[in-house]
Scaffold this motif. Sequence first.
Motif, mmCIF file in Angstrom:
data_model
loop_
_atom_site.group_PDB
_atom_site.id
_atom_site.type_symbol
_atom_site.label_atom_id
_atom_site.label_comp_id
_atom_site.label_asym_id
_atom_site.label_seq_id
_atom_site.Cartn_x
_atom_site.Cartn_y
_atom_site.Cartn_z
ATOM 1 N N LYS A 81 -0.503 -37.852 -2.642
ATOM 2 C CA LYS A 81 -1.872 -38.385 -2.686
ATOM 3 C C LYS A 81 -2.067 -39.277 -3.914
ATOM 4 C CE LYS A 81 -4.547 -34.729 -0.352
ATOM 5 N NZ LYS A 81 -5.606 -33.706 -0.536
ATOM 6 N N ASP A 109 -0.409 -42.612 -3.343
ATOM 7 C CA ASP A 109 -1.223 -43.408 -2.406
ATOM 8 C C ASP A 109 -2.474 -43.955 -3.083
ATOM 9 O OD1 ASP A 109 0.519 -43.141 -0.301
ATOM 10 O OD2 ASP A 109 -0.553 -41.477 0.639
ATOM 11 N N LYS A 135 -2.157 -42.103 4.739
ATOM 12 C CA LYS A 135 -2.265 -41.023 3.749
ATOM 13 C C LYS A 135 -1.978 -39.666 4.384
ATOM 14 C CE LYS A 135 -5.844 -43.346 0.975
ATOM 15 N NZ LYS A 135 -7.269 -43.299 0.562
ATOM 16 N N GLU A 164 1.254 -37.289 3.324
ATOM 17 C CA GLU A 164 1.048 -35.943 2.802
ATOM 18 C C GLU A 164 1.805 -34.916 3.632
ATOM 19 O OE1 GLU A 164 -2.564 -32.814 1.689
ATOM 20 O OE2 GLU A 164 -3.030 -34.847 2.369
#
Length: 664
Positions: A100, A103, A154, A158
Amino acid sequence: MTENPFFAPSALPYHLPPFAEIREEHYAPAFERGMAEQLAEVEAIAGSDQPPTFDNTVAALERSGRLLDRVSAVFFNQASSDTNPTVQEIQKDVTPKLTKHSDAIHLDRRLFARIRAIPADGLDAEERRLLDRYVTDFVRAGAELEPADQERLKVLNEELSTLSTRFEQNLLAAMNAAAIVVDDVAELDGLSEDAVKAAAESARSRGLDGKYVLTLVLPTGQPAMEELADRALRERIHRASTERGLAENSELVLRIAKLRAERAALLGYANHAEYVVADQTAPGTRAVTEMLAKLTPAAVANAHREAEDLREEAGFAIEAWDWSFYAEKVRATRYAIDSRQMRPYFELDRVLRDGVFHAAGKLYGLQFTERPDLSGYHPDVRVFEVAEEDGSPLGLFLGDFYARPSKRGGAWMNSLVKQSALEGVKPVVVNNLNIVKPPAGEPTLMTWEQVNTMFHEFGHALHGLFSDVRFPRFSGTSVPRDFVEYPSQVNEMWATWPEILANYARHFETGEPMPQDLVDRMLESGKFNQGYATVEYLAATLLDWAWHTLTEEPVDAQEFERRALREAGVDLPLVPPRYRSTYFAHIWAGGYSAGYYSYIWSEVLDADTVEWFKESGGLTRENGDTFRRELLSKGGSVDAMTAFRAFRGRDPRIEPLLERRGLL
């Protein structure tokens, strides 16, 4: 937590992490503060009202995240080399958070706009390359996607990071559970005396006094199978090896492959392989496919010929678990040599000091001094200071050579501190091997394959130690995946170079050098069994390629694997892939997805370079300095193939590789 050792740069020589002070409870706070600090630094860059320049944007990004780099380097090294349940829980928690975090940086439209707006005029060559790499990195990370697609990206990133961590941890548990327990020493008939002692020590360390434990190495083939006369035990070992992770990882690999395919499509690529190769030295997936297709038929034909020799030696139709045992018998007959003859001449410390280090001294003028005053992250880790010929400091080398239940399989190199002129830091690198540790006081005698692996991994270490770049992004082994194995494969040549071999191949008890006739026979046997070796590698490579060039979603991992090997022409029952899908850590948890081809791709460069060394006089300082200056020092600061051409004076030729592999 004001005394967290990660919160400030290490005061130890070369910024060696203060392992004696680091405790597991330090990791989570350091990760949290490290991510927060970098996000604040990035916000200051992205939100600046100053016109974007190289220094206030790209160089500023290079300076950001130092705390996060410190804790990440130490933590993920421990997660691979000496994990435990607490570390594994931290890993499960922090890996998706780091995804995260990445990103959040790479999908920041303000930041990307500033990078894109920086003029290249007035920048030097390394600065221009760094600017170009940042643009490429951001685009490949999805910076140009629409907001809805970025949100989906995203989610994919993840989940993929979480699944890769699960795969890695499942595999470690499966490998430990699959270790072979032997009750009667008679079953170990044929195993060398030191290997039997090591098996007894492995059992003792597991609380199984009086028994023997044969631990598994990561590849399918297990070293003990070369020597064990008990066919039933060989079959037990083979099945334990090839069935690792079936229950735990079959569904995971299906899911990972599916998500990677979706991510590639989202980013505008036909499949994950096309996405990966777009940023490598290979000109495209077609070039990789054509090279593999060119190598496969000759390798398979060689393997079939070798199988006939083994059947004749055995006197019956052999199975996969018989191959290495009877290959050793044929080798012994053909070359009057077997692995047990050689092991007494390959004692670990002598190979390291009088082989690996000696070659580096001759070629590059390096000096190595062991530093027992500096602590590693485990009692088995040894720390060496590395200096130039004139005594000026170069960096630190850590050697972690022994297997343990807390260490993942295989062999690898890590950077604990990356060289960077921008930060004014020198490199600290570590090599990991997985040699079974003998009882206290007993010598560590290595197989020839382990000797070769030690030279190989030290080639990676040299790539890190010789790094001479300004920016951390380019440090050491930060090169394309299909180039990174090239320097390490070149370094293997010194294991058999006469002057080096004569210096380290000495009997561990008498100190007598390996007899010349044994040396000659060992070297003469170098091409023996190359059909098998090439096919097992190609089978794994083609399996990786099949998983990452999907045209439809598979529903059963084992069936997909069988079909992929059959369609590629490498479904030889006697030659299983070097890694099957459920324990193929390289591609599911190790950064080699759609990139396992890189070993043979890099070997084209390697074999051509070995030819250059031989033509140029071999083990000389002039040759070493040239290779260091043109290649090893550059890291990613220049285009990889441009660096090769500057060194070699032309494009690489494939013929030296074909000759080496017996494929002409």
